[in-house]
Design an enzyme around this catalytic site. Sequence first.
Site, mmCIF file in Angstrom:
data_model
loop_
_atom_site.group_PDB
_atom_site.id
_atom_site.type_symbol
_atom_site.label_atom_id
_atom_site.label_comp_id
_atom_site.label_asym_id
_atom_site.label_seq_id
_atom_site.Cartn_x
_atom_site.Cartn_y
_atom_site.Cartn_z
ATOM 1 N N LYS A 5 -74.257 59.136 65.885
ATOM 2 C CA LYS A 5 -74.258 58.130 66.577
ATOM 3 C C LYS A 5 -75.392 58.001 67.278
ATOM 4 O O LYS A 5 -75.990 56.709 67.420
ATOM 5 C CB LYS A 5 -72.989 58.241 67.533
ATOM 6 N N GLY A 16 -60.066 56.798 67.777
ATOM 7 C CA GLY A 16 -58.546 56.587 67.838
ATOM 8 C C GLY A 16 -58.216 55.330 66.911
ATOM 9 O O GLY A 16 -59.105 54.399 66.830
HETATM 10 P P1 NAP Z 1 -58.806 59.292 57.878
HETATM 11 O O1 NAP Z 1 -57.593 59.188 58.692
HETATM 12 O O2 NAP Z 1 -59.293 60.630 57.003
HETATM 13 O O3 NAP Z 1 -58.484 58.121 56.343
HETATM 14 C C1 NAP Z 1 -59.443 58.111 55.362
HETATM 15 C C2 NAP Z 1 -58.978 57.178 54.237
HETATM 16 O O4 NAP Z 1 -59.645 56.995 53.353
HETATM 17 C C3 NAP Z 1 -57.474 57.763 53.894
HETATM 18 O O5 NAP Z 1 -56.702 56.625 53.667
HETATM 19 C C4 NAP Z 1 -57.867 58.254 52.514
HETATM 20 O O6 NAP Z 1 -56.668 58.006 51.531
HETATM 21 C C5 NAP Z 1 -59.005 57.214 52.051
HETATM 22 N N1 NAP Z 1 -59.871 57.802 50.899
HETATM 23 C C6 NAP Z 1 -60.644 58.906 51.205
HETATM 24 N N2 NAP Z 1 -61.236 59.232 50.137
HETATM 25 C C7 NAP Z 1 -60.862 58.261 49.084
HETATM 26 C C8 NAP Z 1 -61.298 57.866 47.891
HETATM 27 N N3 NAP Z 1 -62.044 58.529 47.535
HETATM 28 N N4 NAP Z 1 -60.685 56.837 47.178
HETATM 29 C C9 NAP Z 1 -59.741 56.236 47.960
HETATM 30 N N5 NAP Z 1 -59.422 56.100 49.453
HETATM 31 C C10 NAP Z 1 -59.982 57.238 49.872
HETATM 32 O O7 NAP Z 1 -60.072 58.577 58.487
HETATM 33 P P2 NAP Z 1 -60.509 57.910 59.623
HETATM 34 O O8 NAP Z 1 -60.249 58.817 60.959
HETATM 35 O O9 NAP Z 1 -59.687 56.756 59.591
HETATM 36 O O10 NAP Z 1 -62.162 57.468 59.568
HETATM 37 C C11 NAP Z 1 -62.390 56.685 58.689
HETATM 38 C C12 NAP Z 1 -63.938 56.244 58.966
HETATM 39 O O11 NAP Z 1 -64.048 55.771 60.281
HETATM 40 C C13 NAP Z 1 -64.884 57.619 59.065
HETATM 41 O O12 NAP Z 1 -66.232 57.311 58.490
HETATM 42 C C14 NAP Z 1 -65.137 57.907 60.615
HETATM 43 O O13 NAP Z 1 -66.157 58.714 60.824
HETATM 44 C C15 NAP Z 1 -64.788 56.712 61.046
HETATM 45 N N6 NAP Z 1 -64.359 56.676 62.458
HETATM 46 C C16 NAP Z 1 -63.174 57.008 62.815
HETATM 47 C C17 NAP Z 1 -62.703 57.025 64.084
HETATM 48 C C18 NAP Z 1 -61.338 57.766 64.641
HETATM 49 O O14 NAP Z 1 -61.244 57.748 66.022
HETATM 50 N N7 NAP Z 1 -60.964 58.224 63.642
HETATM 51 C C19 NAP Z 1 -63.300 56.226 65.093
HETATM 52 C C20 NAP Z 1 -64.597 55.707 64.459
HETATM 53 C C21 NAP Z 1 -65.238 55.827 63.405
HETATM 54 P P3 NAP Z 1 -55.263 58.729 51.780
HETATM 55 O O15 NAP Z 1 -54.682 58.358 53.138
HETATM 56 O O16 NAP Z 1 -54.436 58.419 50.328
HETATM 57 O O17 NAP Z 1 -55.622 60.313 51.873
HETATM 58 N N1 HSE Z 2 -64.458 61.813 65.459
HETATM 59 C C1 HSE Z 2 -64.962 60.731 66.439
HETATM 60 C C2 HSE Z 2 -64.878 60.986 67.732
HETATM 61 C C3 HSE Z 2 -64.267 59.382 66.023
HETATM 62 O O1 HSE Z 2 -64.186 61.962 68.166
HETATM 63 O O2 HSE Z 2 -65.471 60.606 68.753
HETATM 64 C C4 HSE Z 2 -64.903 58.196 66.752
HETATM 65 O O3 HSE Z 2 -66.188 57.935 66.137
#
Ligand code: NAP
Ligand code: HSE
Length: 439
Positions: free
Chosen positions: A206, A308
Amino acid sequence: MAEPLGVAVIGCGTVGTGVVKILTEQSGRLEQRSGRSIQLRRVVVRDPAKARGVTLPSGILGTDVAAAVRDPSVHVVIELMGGTTTAKQVVLDALSAGKHVITANKALLADAGAEVFAAARAAERAVCFEAAVAGGVPIIRALAESLTANQVTSIQAILNGTSNFILTAMADGGRSYAEALVEAQKLGYAEADPTLDVDGSDAAHKLAVLAQIAFGVAARPHEIERQGIDHIEAMDIRFAGELGYTIKLLAEAWASPAAGRNSTVALHVAPVMVRKTDMLAQVRGAYNAIQVIGDVVGETLYQGPGAGMMPTASSVVADLIDLAVGRAQKSFAAAKLWSGADRGFSIEPSEKVRSRFYLRLLVRDQPGVLADVCRALADEHISISSVIQHEAREDHPDQLVPLVIMTHYAATGHFRAAVKMIDTHPALGGKAVSYPVDD
Ligand code: NAP
Ligand code: HSE
């Protein structure tokens, strides 16, 4: 009214589910804000049988990423799968198919920002990424649009919600590191691989994105020094508290001189002792905060939920509305990010950054140990501000006792050299622990 905007969401995990919820439950609001209808046309996941916690319109859930990206009724591809290999290909394919891209993937931007943005420029499409840094806090727009009259001179930020959640739970809730990490994962804050959160990598990704916007430097992940919270001991959290500080994982950028040609910027991520009265010390749980100093505006602070489902989805959908009204395309073209344009800054190691330091040793209570430690510091021109040493028990003369030293301001390089020397002392039980002190 303009034609509807078709959207494909690739990845429906924590963030994707939040985005789908907003698109399906707030379609009237989005249409009113965009001046056109926004229609969810494809959702792609790995396992379509998995429960999603959201009701999807029938017939749009699938596993075929390529079909979604090529679908002529899709104008915007939202990449929310994470990772840097398949996700990069999805983004590049979407751009070459003429789609705009929204991503929350800071690892991808830090790793391949130049390639992705060059592809977007070649395709005359935009890449939007407000959700990639600080979740629901609009820091990308603040830096890329609202502060453009300034040269940023420093950034001090809490950018990883998981680490801040764990540190808060350990300091205030008396929970163990392991318990707090499991809770952060359950709440959807952590990355799929939580090592990235706790070892400082996510905050470094970031910071690389912010540094590109603020200084025009394309910091490769290995150019950002990083230390995470994975080795923090309860003892140091306790000592920090006794001394009037709290430990926060900070991502920092320090420009020197503040502006002009041949300027440098030092970038690093580390646990830092922050005074309890400081604004950054008040940031709790999964909240993020970014303190930006600009040469015109002075000090500014941006704060809010940094991770989140819904906070992150809020930023993703804001990008979507910006694309729908045509703002994002103009901002993208004007910002010229990762274009190789020289803004006069190069990256330098943090050796010259001056700070106070907290140094904690476990030592045998023997004559001359304190004197040797003080001499090692003095040899590097480091002045001591205070010393705390608890007594060993009379009946355990070999017991290791904590020795805590606070220094005055010193160059990081000199402090590291002193610690290297101290670590060789035979009376030490384990390596020295040290953190910069923000005063
Ligand atoms: P996550 O909960 O692990 O979700 C990933 C999703 O992608 C799942 O639905 C998964 O499918 C799907 N996926 C993964 N590989 C795939 C493939 N090859 N083909 C099709 N679908 C695929 O991740 P997340 O927390 O939502 O994070 C997603 C992104 O946002 C990441 O880049 C993360 O760094 C970013 N982010 C996350 C947050 C946070 O608070 N979580 C905040 C800011 C940014 P399945 O569900 O079927 O396994
Ligand atoms: N894993 C990241 C965090 C999600 O905890 O800040 C938000 O980018």
